[in-house]
Design an enzyme around this catalytic site. Structure first.
Site, PDB file in Angstrom:
ATOM      1  N   ASP A 320     -12.954  -1.433  38.553  1.00  0.00           N
ATOM      2  CA  ASP A 320     -13.138  -0.021  38.222  1.00  0.00           C
ATOM      3  C   ASP A 320     -13.531   0.164  36.756  1.00  0.00           C
ATOM      4  O   ASP A 320     -13.339  -0.720  35.932  1.00  0.00           O
ATOM      5  CB  ASP A 320     -11.851   0.752  38.501  1.00  0.00           C
ATOM      6  CG  ASP A 320     -10.688   0.271  37.653  1.00  0.00           C
ATOM      7  OD1 ASP A 320     -10.480  -0.960  37.592  1.00  0.00           O
ATOM      8  OD2 ASP A 320      -9.979   1.097  37.043  1.00  0.00           O
ATOM      9  N   GLU A 321     -14.058   1.336  36.462  1.00  0.00           N
ATOM     10  CA  GLU A 321     -14.316   1.794  35.094  1.00  0.00           C
ATOM     11  C   GLU A 321     -15.024   0.735  34.245  1.00  0.00           C
ATOM     12  O   GLU A 321     -14.604   0.411  33.131  1.00  0.00           O
ATOM     13  CB  GLU A 321     -13.002   2.222  34.425  1.00  0.00           C
ATOM     14  CG  GLU A 321     -12.314   3.383  35.158  1.00  0.00           C
ATOM     15  CD  GLU A 321     -11.016   3.803  34.509  1.00  0.00           C
ATOM     16  OE1 GLU A 321     -10.730   5.006  34.448  1.00  0.00           O
ATOM     17  OE2 GLU A 321     -10.253   2.903  34.061  1.00  0.00           O
ATOM     18  N   VAL A 322     -16.125   0.210  34.765  1.00  0.00           N
ATOM     19  CA  VAL A 322     -16.864  -0.842  34.064  1.00  0.00           C
ATOM     20  C   VAL A 322     -17.990  -0.215  33.244  1.00  0.00           C
ATOM     21  O   VAL A 322     -18.943   0.342  33.792  1.00  0.00           O
ATOM     22  CB  VAL A 322     -17.432  -1.872  35.062  1.00  0.00           C
ATOM     23  CG1 VAL A 322     -18.225  -2.950  34.316  1.00  0.00           C
ATOM     24  CG2 VAL A 322     -16.310  -2.502  35.876  1.00  0.00           C
TER      25      VAL A 322
END
Length: 527
Positions: A320-322
């Site tokens: 996530d949230e890359v």
């Protein structure tokens, strides 16, 4: 402030009166079983209450059942001095519990049969309660339910069992009923993690999702790459691999699986404290360097070590949230992207799929946060379980694509959101707008998430409980048995919250927001 608490107390009283009118004034079971029938008699528990296992195919060589029975006696006595009263001979004596388990195995894994049938008769010489299960883990759930039928009588100083006769037929609605703890943002001592597991057993939650490492710290020993835990906050805020094995063992003996997570390629800045070459550059340290083969060798080493300790079917790979900006502005990574004809999105997919392949090679099935599905859809490995967290509607798309899903939508099931009320936790339905039975089966369950930015050992429990217990009933109890309005369960949940506090769990009051404190003097049952 006092008026708010008074209004809550009045509401609680009205609920209790309504329950009394319905005949269930003292049937305070949580989570509510699939089926319950009962009378109105009271038994007294023998001072030498015993466990019998004649006819059981489970030999209990590892002592899981015996330990569970011993814990049962501890939690129903709750520290009180029990007297051998002679003035209660008019109450039938419950001599013991007869447990019959069909399976000889004590392997704990996703999908294990957790059903049980519990009966407490009022006739017999002597009288024994009966617990029939397929597995020892169903028996542990049955013991927890039996514990809630037991009440200490302060006048007679004996333990009474009410209501009786009682027959309970029970099984979980979902096989995956999870709670996430985060030991990267704040270190949680081993005794605190064990206390969380104990309370999970009380509520019949069965997966501890251990978000072990993140950008802020890497507290876990990895024998294959021993410098990784240089990323811990301090040398005393670490877990050895033996510590991790002890958590797995402790949880397993209570019917709780442990899901380990490494969150890649983002959320991994701490990895480079021990191995700086994992960073794209010293000035741009996240996500992990997609161009460096060493990155994937480290992931392979971590998962190889995990396989020796974490025996759950699944491993969580994050995803996530890359923010891929570092890959574009770092010269050697940008050169690698050009050579392989990849843009940032291609590289993100390459990383996720390669990490999945490594996990599969070690025998794991994979859980990834929903961004991986939102970006790559069916290109994910078919064994992927998509972990929904951003909001509603994602689970529908995931199961329509034929993938499995875990629901943790942040607006309802994130415990660090202190404005998320227990009512919202209770009413959050994982199968919203999923009506096809085959697609419903792909939602394997749900999970409440205790992210650790603003909790440590001083306030972890009261931030988790009782809101997590509200979600636990949603995940355990059949849909048609769930309350359609949370006001209908205030009495039961308040009683269960007080039961948790009596057992040493720091569960916050129901009144107010998450992690609330009592607003004024008063009974536990009216807070």
């Amino acid at each position: 402030m006092g008026m708010k608490a008074t209004l809550f107390g009045i509401g609680f009283l009205l609920v209790c009166l309504a329950s009394a009118a319905a005949g269930d004034v003292r049937l305070n079971l949580w989570p509510m079983p699939k089926s319950v029938s009962h009378g109105i008699q009271t038994l007294r528990l023998s001072n030498d209450f015993v466990l019998r296992t004649e006819g059981s195919k489970y030999a209990d060589a590892s002592g899981i059942l015996k330990e569970g029975f011993s814990r049962l006696l501890d939690i129903i006595e709750v520290g009180h001095a029990i007297e051998n009263s002679t003035n209660l001979n008019h109450l039938p004596l419950l001599k013991g519990l007869h447990v019959v388990i069909s399976s000889p195995s004590d392997e704990l894994q996703y999908g294990v049969d957790e059903s049980y049938k519990l009966s407490v008769p009022t006739n017999g010489n002597p009288i024994y309660a009966h617990l029939e299960t397929q597995t020892v883990y169903g028996a542990l759930h049955g013991l927890q339910t039996f514990s809630q039928l037991c009440h200490f009588n302060f006048k007679s100083r004996v333990i009474e069992v009410f209501p009786a006769p009682c027959t309970i037929d029970d099984q979980p609605r979902f096989s995956y009923r999870g709670l996430l703890i985060d030991t990267s943002r704040h270190y949680q001592p081993l005794p605190m993690i064990k206390k969380v597991i104990d309370a999970m057993a009380y509520t019949k939650l069965n997966v501890l999702h251990w978000h072990i490492v993140d950008s802020q710290s890497f507290p876990l020993e990895i024998p294959s790459y021993p410098k990784l835990w240089n990323g811990a906050y301090s040398t005393s805020e670490r877990y050895t691999m033996d510590d991790a094995a002890e958590i797995v063992r402790y949880a397993q003996r209570r019917g709780v699986n442990v899901l380990a997570e490494i969150d890649v390629p983002g959320h991994a800045l701490s990895w480079g404290k021990g191995y700086p070459s994992l960073w794209p550059s010293p000035d741009c340290q996240e996500p992990l360097d997609v161009s460096n083969e060493f990155t994937f060798r480290v992931i392979d080493g971590i998962l190889s070590d995990f396989k020796k300790t974490f025996n759950f079917r699944f491993v969580h790979l994050g995803g996530d949230e890359v923010d891929t900006g570092c890959w574009v502005i770092t010269p050697h990574v940008k050169k690698w992207l050009i050579k392989h004809r990849m843009n940032e999105s291609d590289a993100y997919k390459y990383f996720v799929l390669r990490a999945q392949h490594i996990a599969l090679s070690h025998g794991f099935e994979i859980v990834n946060w929903e961004e991986t599905f939102n970006n790559f859809g069916k290109q994910l490995n078919p064994k992927t379980v998509v972990h929904n967290w951003l909001g509603g509607g994602v689970a529908q798309k995931v199961v329509l694509a034929g993938l499995r899903c875990i629901v943790s939508n942040q607006d309802k099931w994130y415990l660090d959101h202190l404005d998320a009320t227990w009512q919202g936790f209770y009413m959050n339905e994982p199968l919203t707008n999923i009506t096809n039975p085959n697609e419903q089966k792909l939602v394997i369950g749900g999970e409440v998430c205790m992210w650790g930015e603003r909790v440590d050992a001083s306030d972890l429990e009261q931030t988790i409980w009782p809101r997590a217990a509200a979600a636990a009933e949603r995940l355990w109890t059949p849909y048609d048995k769930l309350a359609k309005n949370p006001k209908q369960v205030i009495g039961r949940l308040s009683h269960f919250r007080c039961l948790l506090t009596q057992r040493g769990v720091a569960a916050a009051p129901l009144a107010g927001l998450g992690r609330a404190v009592p607003e004024e003097p008063g009974s536990c049952y009216k807070q």
